[in-house]
Design an enzyme around this catalytic site. Structure first.
Site, PDB file in Angstrom:
ATOM      1  N   SER A 126      40.203  -4.657 -12.682  1.00 23.82           N
ATOM      2  CA  SER A 126      39.760  -3.615 -13.829  1.00 23.82           C
ATOM      3  C   SER A 126      40.997  -3.908 -15.403  1.00 23.82           C
ATOM      4  O   SER A 126      41.716  -5.061 -14.603  1.00 23.82           O
ATOM      5  CB  SER A 126      40.695  -2.135 -13.051  1.00 23.82           C
ATOM      6  OG  SER A 126      40.636  -1.361 -14.239  1.00 23.82           O
ATOM      7  N   ARG A 144      29.634   4.895  -0.948  1.00 21.89           N
ATOM      8  CA  ARG A 144      29.390   5.350  -2.421  1.00 21.89           C
ATOM      9  C   ARG A 144      29.233   4.273  -3.932  1.00 21.89           C
ATOM     10  O   ARG A 144      30.222   3.109  -4.092  1.00 21.89           O
ATOM     11  CB  ARG A 144      30.061   6.481  -2.913  1.00 21.89           C
ATOM     12  CG  ARG A 144      31.850   6.219  -2.879  1.00 21.89           C
ATOM     13  CD  ARG A 144      32.501   7.601  -3.143  1.00 21.89           C
ATOM     14  NE  ARG A 144      33.420   7.606  -3.441  1.00 21.89           N
ATOM     15  CZ  ARG A 144      34.415   8.613  -3.389  1.00 21.89           C
ATOM     16  NH1 ARG A 144      34.277   9.389  -3.206  1.00 21.89           N
ATOM     17  NH2 ARG A 144      36.022   8.155  -4.251  1.00 21.89           N
ATOM     18  N   ALA A 180      48.274  -4.249  -8.959  1.00 18.21           N
ATOM     19  CA  ALA A 180      47.727  -4.454  -7.969  1.00 18.21           C
ATOM     20  C   ALA A 180      46.046  -5.225  -8.777  1.00 18.21           C
ATOM     21  O   ALA A 180      45.585  -5.962  -8.051  1.00 18.21           O
ATOM     22  CB  ALA A 180      46.360  -3.354  -7.295  1.00 18.21           C
ATOM     23  N   LYS A 181      45.765  -4.070  -9.773  1.00 22.09           N
ATOM     24  CA  LYS A 181      44.427  -5.138 -10.398  1.00 22.09           C
ATOM     25  C   LYS A 181      45.194  -6.233 -10.972  1.00 22.09           C
ATOM     26  O   LYS A 181      43.842  -7.275 -11.413  1.00 22.09           O
ATOM     27  CB  LYS A 181      43.967  -4.387 -11.816  1.00 22.09           C
ATOM     28  CG  LYS A 181      42.824  -2.927 -10.698  1.00 22.09           C
ATOM     29  CD  LYS A 181      42.246  -3.359  -9.366  1.00 22.09           C
ATOM     30  CE  LYS A 181      40.668  -2.324  -8.650  1.00 22.09           C
ATOM     31  NZ  LYS A 181      40.594  -2.877  -7.772  1.00 22.09           N
ATOM     32  N   ALA A 205      31.602   0.348   0.637  1.00 15.26           N
ATOM     33  CA  ALA A 205      30.003   0.811  -0.232  1.00 15.26           C
ATOM     34  C   ALA A 205      29.619   1.673  -0.047  1.00 15.26           C
ATOM     35  O   ALA A 205      28.002   1.806  -0.366  1.00 15.26           O
ATOM     36  CB  ALA A 205      29.263  -0.560   0.624  1.00 15.26           C
ATOM     37  N   TYR A 213      48.525   1.189  -9.357  1.00 17.15           N
ATOM     38  CA  TYR A 213      47.195   0.001  -9.640  1.00 17.15           C
ATOM     39  C   TYR A 213      46.816  -0.528 -10.291  1.00 17.15           C
ATOM     40  O   TYR A 213      46.541  -1.353 -10.489  1.00 17.15           O
ATOM     41  CB  TYR A 213      45.902   1.489 -10.891  1.00 17.15           C
ATOM     42  CG  TYR A 213      44.977   0.752  -9.898  1.00 17.15           C
ATOM     43  CD1 TYR A 213      43.692   0.964  -9.539  1.00 17.15           C
ATOM     44  CD2 TYR A 213      44.395   0.822 -11.896  1.00 17.15           C
ATOM     45  CE1 TYR A 213      42.663   0.748  -9.074  1.00 17.15           C
ATOM     46  CE2 TYR A 213      43.015   0.718 -11.292  1.00 17.15           C
ATOM     47  CZ  TYR A 213      42.039   0.421 -10.482  1.00 17.15           C
ATOM     48  OH  TYR A 213      40.616   0.379 -10.850  1.00 17.15           O
TER      49      TYR A 213
HETATM   50  N1  LIG Z   1      35.113   3.226 -11.424  1.00 17.58           N
HETATM   51  C1  LIG Z   1      35.753   2.725 -12.375  1.00 17.58           C
HETATM   52  O1  LIG Z   1      36.010   3.842 -13.488  1.00 17.58           O
HETATM   53  C2  LIG Z   1      36.303   1.446 -12.194  1.00 17.58           C
HETATM   54  C3  LIG Z   1      36.830   0.733 -13.539  1.00 17.58           C
HETATM   55  C4  LIG Z   1      37.316  -0.563 -13.041  1.00 17.58           C
HETATM   56  C5  LIG Z   1      37.334  -0.982 -11.153  1.00 17.58           C
HETATM   57  N2  LIG Z   1      37.099  -0.159 -10.516  1.00 17.58           N
HETATM   58  C6  LIG Z   1      37.566  -0.251  -8.565  1.00 17.58           C
HETATM   59  O2  LIG Z   1      35.685  -0.487  -8.783  1.00 17.58           O
HETATM   60  C7  LIG Z   1      35.694  -0.740  -6.681  1.00 17.58           C
HETATM   61  C8  LIG Z   1      35.206   1.051  -6.680  1.00 17.58           C
HETATM   62  O3  LIG Z   1      35.310   1.856  -7.678  1.00 17.58           O
HETATM   63  P1  LIG Z   1      34.297   2.976  -7.386  1.00 17.58           P
HETATM   64  O4  LIG Z   1      34.177   3.570  -8.732  1.00 17.58           O
HETATM   65  O5  LIG Z   1      33.482   3.353  -6.802  1.00 17.58           O
HETATM   66  O6  LIG Z   1      35.505   4.066  -6.432  1.00 17.58           O
HETATM   67  P2  LIG Z   1      34.594   5.166  -5.544  1.00 17.58           P
HETATM   68  O7  LIG Z   1      36.168   6.137  -5.127  1.00 17.58           O
HETATM   69  O8  LIG Z   1      33.765   6.072  -5.986  1.00 17.58           O
HETATM   70  O9  LIG Z   1      34.775   4.500  -4.432  1.00 17.58           O
HETATM   71  C9  LIG Z   1      35.339   3.400  -3.485  1.00 17.58           C
HETATM   72  C10 LIG Z   1      35.393   3.836  -2.176  1.00 17.58           C
HETATM   73  O10 LIG Z   1      35.990   2.560  -1.566  1.00 17.58           O
HETATM   74  C11 LIG Z   1      36.893   4.293  -0.061  1.00 17.58           C
HETATM   75  N3  LIG Z   1      37.764   3.358   0.383  1.00 17.58           N
HETATM   76  C12 LIG Z   1      39.397   3.524  -0.534  1.00 17.58           C
HETATM   77  N4  LIG Z   1      39.752   2.900   0.809  1.00 17.58           N
HETATM   78  C13 LIG Z   1      39.591   2.436   1.748  1.00 17.58           C
HETATM   79  C14 LIG Z   1      40.240   1.565   2.844  1.00 17.58           C
HETATM   80  N5  LIG Z   1      41.363   1.624   3.516  1.00 17.58           N
HETATM   81  N6  LIG Z   1      39.322   0.392   3.989  1.00 17.58           N
HETATM   82  C15 LIG Z   1      37.738   0.787   3.242  1.00 17.58           C
HETATM   83  N7  LIG Z   1      37.413   1.776   2.679  1.00 17.58           N
HETATM   84  C16 LIG Z   1      38.069   2.385   1.467  1.00 17.58           C
HETATM   85  C17 LIG Z   1      36.584   4.592  -0.635  1.00 17.58           C
HETATM   86  O11 LIG Z   1      35.987   5.797   0.857  1.00 17.58           O
HETATM   87  C18 LIG Z   1      35.310   4.978  -1.035  1.00 17.58           C
HETATM   88  O12 LIG Z   1      34.094   5.049  -0.921  1.00 17.58           O
HETATM   89  C19 LIG Z   1      37.595   0.428  -7.261  1.00 17.58           C
HETATM   90  O13 LIG Z   1      38.129  -1.133  -6.606  1.00 17.58           O
HETATM   91  C20 LIG Z   1      37.796   0.585  -8.330  1.00 17.58           C
HETATM   92  O14 LIG Z   1      38.847  -0.151  -8.285  1.00 17.58           O
HETATM   93  C21 LIG Z   1      36.074   1.151 -11.216  1.00 17.58           C
END
Ligand SMILES: NC(=O)c1ccc[n+]([C@@H]2O[C@H](COP(=O)([O-])OP(=O)(O)OC[C@H]3O[C@@H](n4cnc5c(N)ncnc54)[C@H](O)[C@@H]3O)[C@@H](O)[C@H]2O)c1
Length: 252
Positions: A141, A15, A156-157, A13, A153
């Site tokens: 995702s 970012r 996992a998803k 959380a 990925y």
């Molecule tokens: N952005 C997209 O288009 C998208 C699409 C589908 C799914 N998602 C999923 O949504 C979620 C958030 O994505 P986002 O785009 O905000 O990513 P992001 O990279 O901006 O943020 C991810 C956050 O997770 C934290 N993190 C990573 N590994 C960690 C760990 N081991 N322990 C604790 N924190 C950890 C990071 O430090 C980061 O702050 C993820 O699960 C991502 O797979 C994103």
């Protein structure tokens, strides 16, 4: 509707989507544990929640590490309140085509998404069962349906979806629901990094993605926060084991 103040944990959380979800749950009246790898990185999200009159706690933890998760959940229960809402959002990508993918990249992605969601859910479920109320929301995702360069990925998803359905089956009788949100393209540092990796300016990358999306735009973190807010709400108690695609159309 109950006026009980709920305590939520949102992983990843600091970012992106997680930060938006944390702020939205706080605006909904929950106390929010803002969890990310480094507590200091959570400061912006915590400040934004506090500035809006909410209550938040920064928690540094690695969701893939059993001891780290145990300590983090204990800290939240002691310093904020018993966590009964969990958003398993922390995530990473380590994209590559199968023939170039390393074992480390496979394991890293499995660890954060699947092991992380498992450890966090296991550590918080006792509070949910004790309180006869719980809401677990897991980030899947559209990549779960298959996406070139993301064999780790997407596995996992897709795994997150099966995990979610089993949580729903096991925990339903304790007042706990479990659902997954499967976002399409959301503009965050994760997608910005992908654009950089393929050598396309982020604005162009987003514009190209928007052309493939029925609502003709890419998603924003608030689109996911809105859906998470619904699934975490008191009134969503009869919605469980579902995967909601939030992708601007029926698929990405
Ligand atoms: N952005 C997209 O288009 C998208 C699409 C589908 C799914 N998602 C999923 O949504 C979620 C958030 O994505 P986002 O785009 O905000 O990513 P992001 O990279 O901006 O943020 C991810 C956050 O997770 C934290 N993190 C990573 N590994 C960690 C760990 N081991 N322990 C604790 N924190 C950890 C990071 O430090 C980061 O702050 C993820 O699960 C991502 O797979 C994103």
């Amino acid at each position: 509707m109950s006026s009980t103040v709920r305590t939520a944990i949102v992983t990843g959380a600091a970012r992106g989507i997680g930060a938006a979800v944390a702020k939205r749950l706080a605006a909904d009246g929950m106390q929010v544990a803002v969890l990310d790898l480094d507590a200091a990185s959570c400061a912006d999200t915590v400040s934004a929640i506090e500035a809006a009159g909410g209550k938040a706690l920064a928690v540094g933890a690695n969701v893939a590490d059993e001891a780290s998760v145990a300590a983090a959940v204990e800290k939240v229960a002691e310093e904020l309140g018993e966590p009964t809402v969990l958003i398993n959002n922390a995530g990473i990508t380590r994209d590559n085509l199968l023939f170039k993918m390393t074992v480390e990249d496979w394991d890293a992605v499995m660890s954060v998404h699947l092991r992380g969601a498992f450890l966090m859910s296991r550590a918080t479920q006792k509070y949910m069962v004790d309180n006869k109320f719980g809401r677990i929301v897991n980030l899947s995702s559209t990549s779960a349906q298959g996406n070139r360069g993301q064999v780790n990925y997407s596995a996992a998803k897709a795994g997150m979806q099966g995990f979610t359905k089993t949580l729903a089956v096991e925990l339903g009788k304790f007042g706990v629901t479990a659902n997954a949100i499967a976002p399409g393209f959301i503009a965050t540092e994760m997608t910005a990094a992908t654009a950089e990796r393929v050598g396309v300016p982020f604005e162009d990358y987003k514009a190209a993605a928007a052309q493939q999306i029925p609502v003709a735009r890419v998603g924003e973190p608030d689109d996911i926060a809105h859906t998470a807010s619904f699934l975490a709400s008191e009134g969503a108690g009869f919605v469980s084991g579902q995967v909601i695609y939030v992708a601007g159309g029926p698929k990405d």
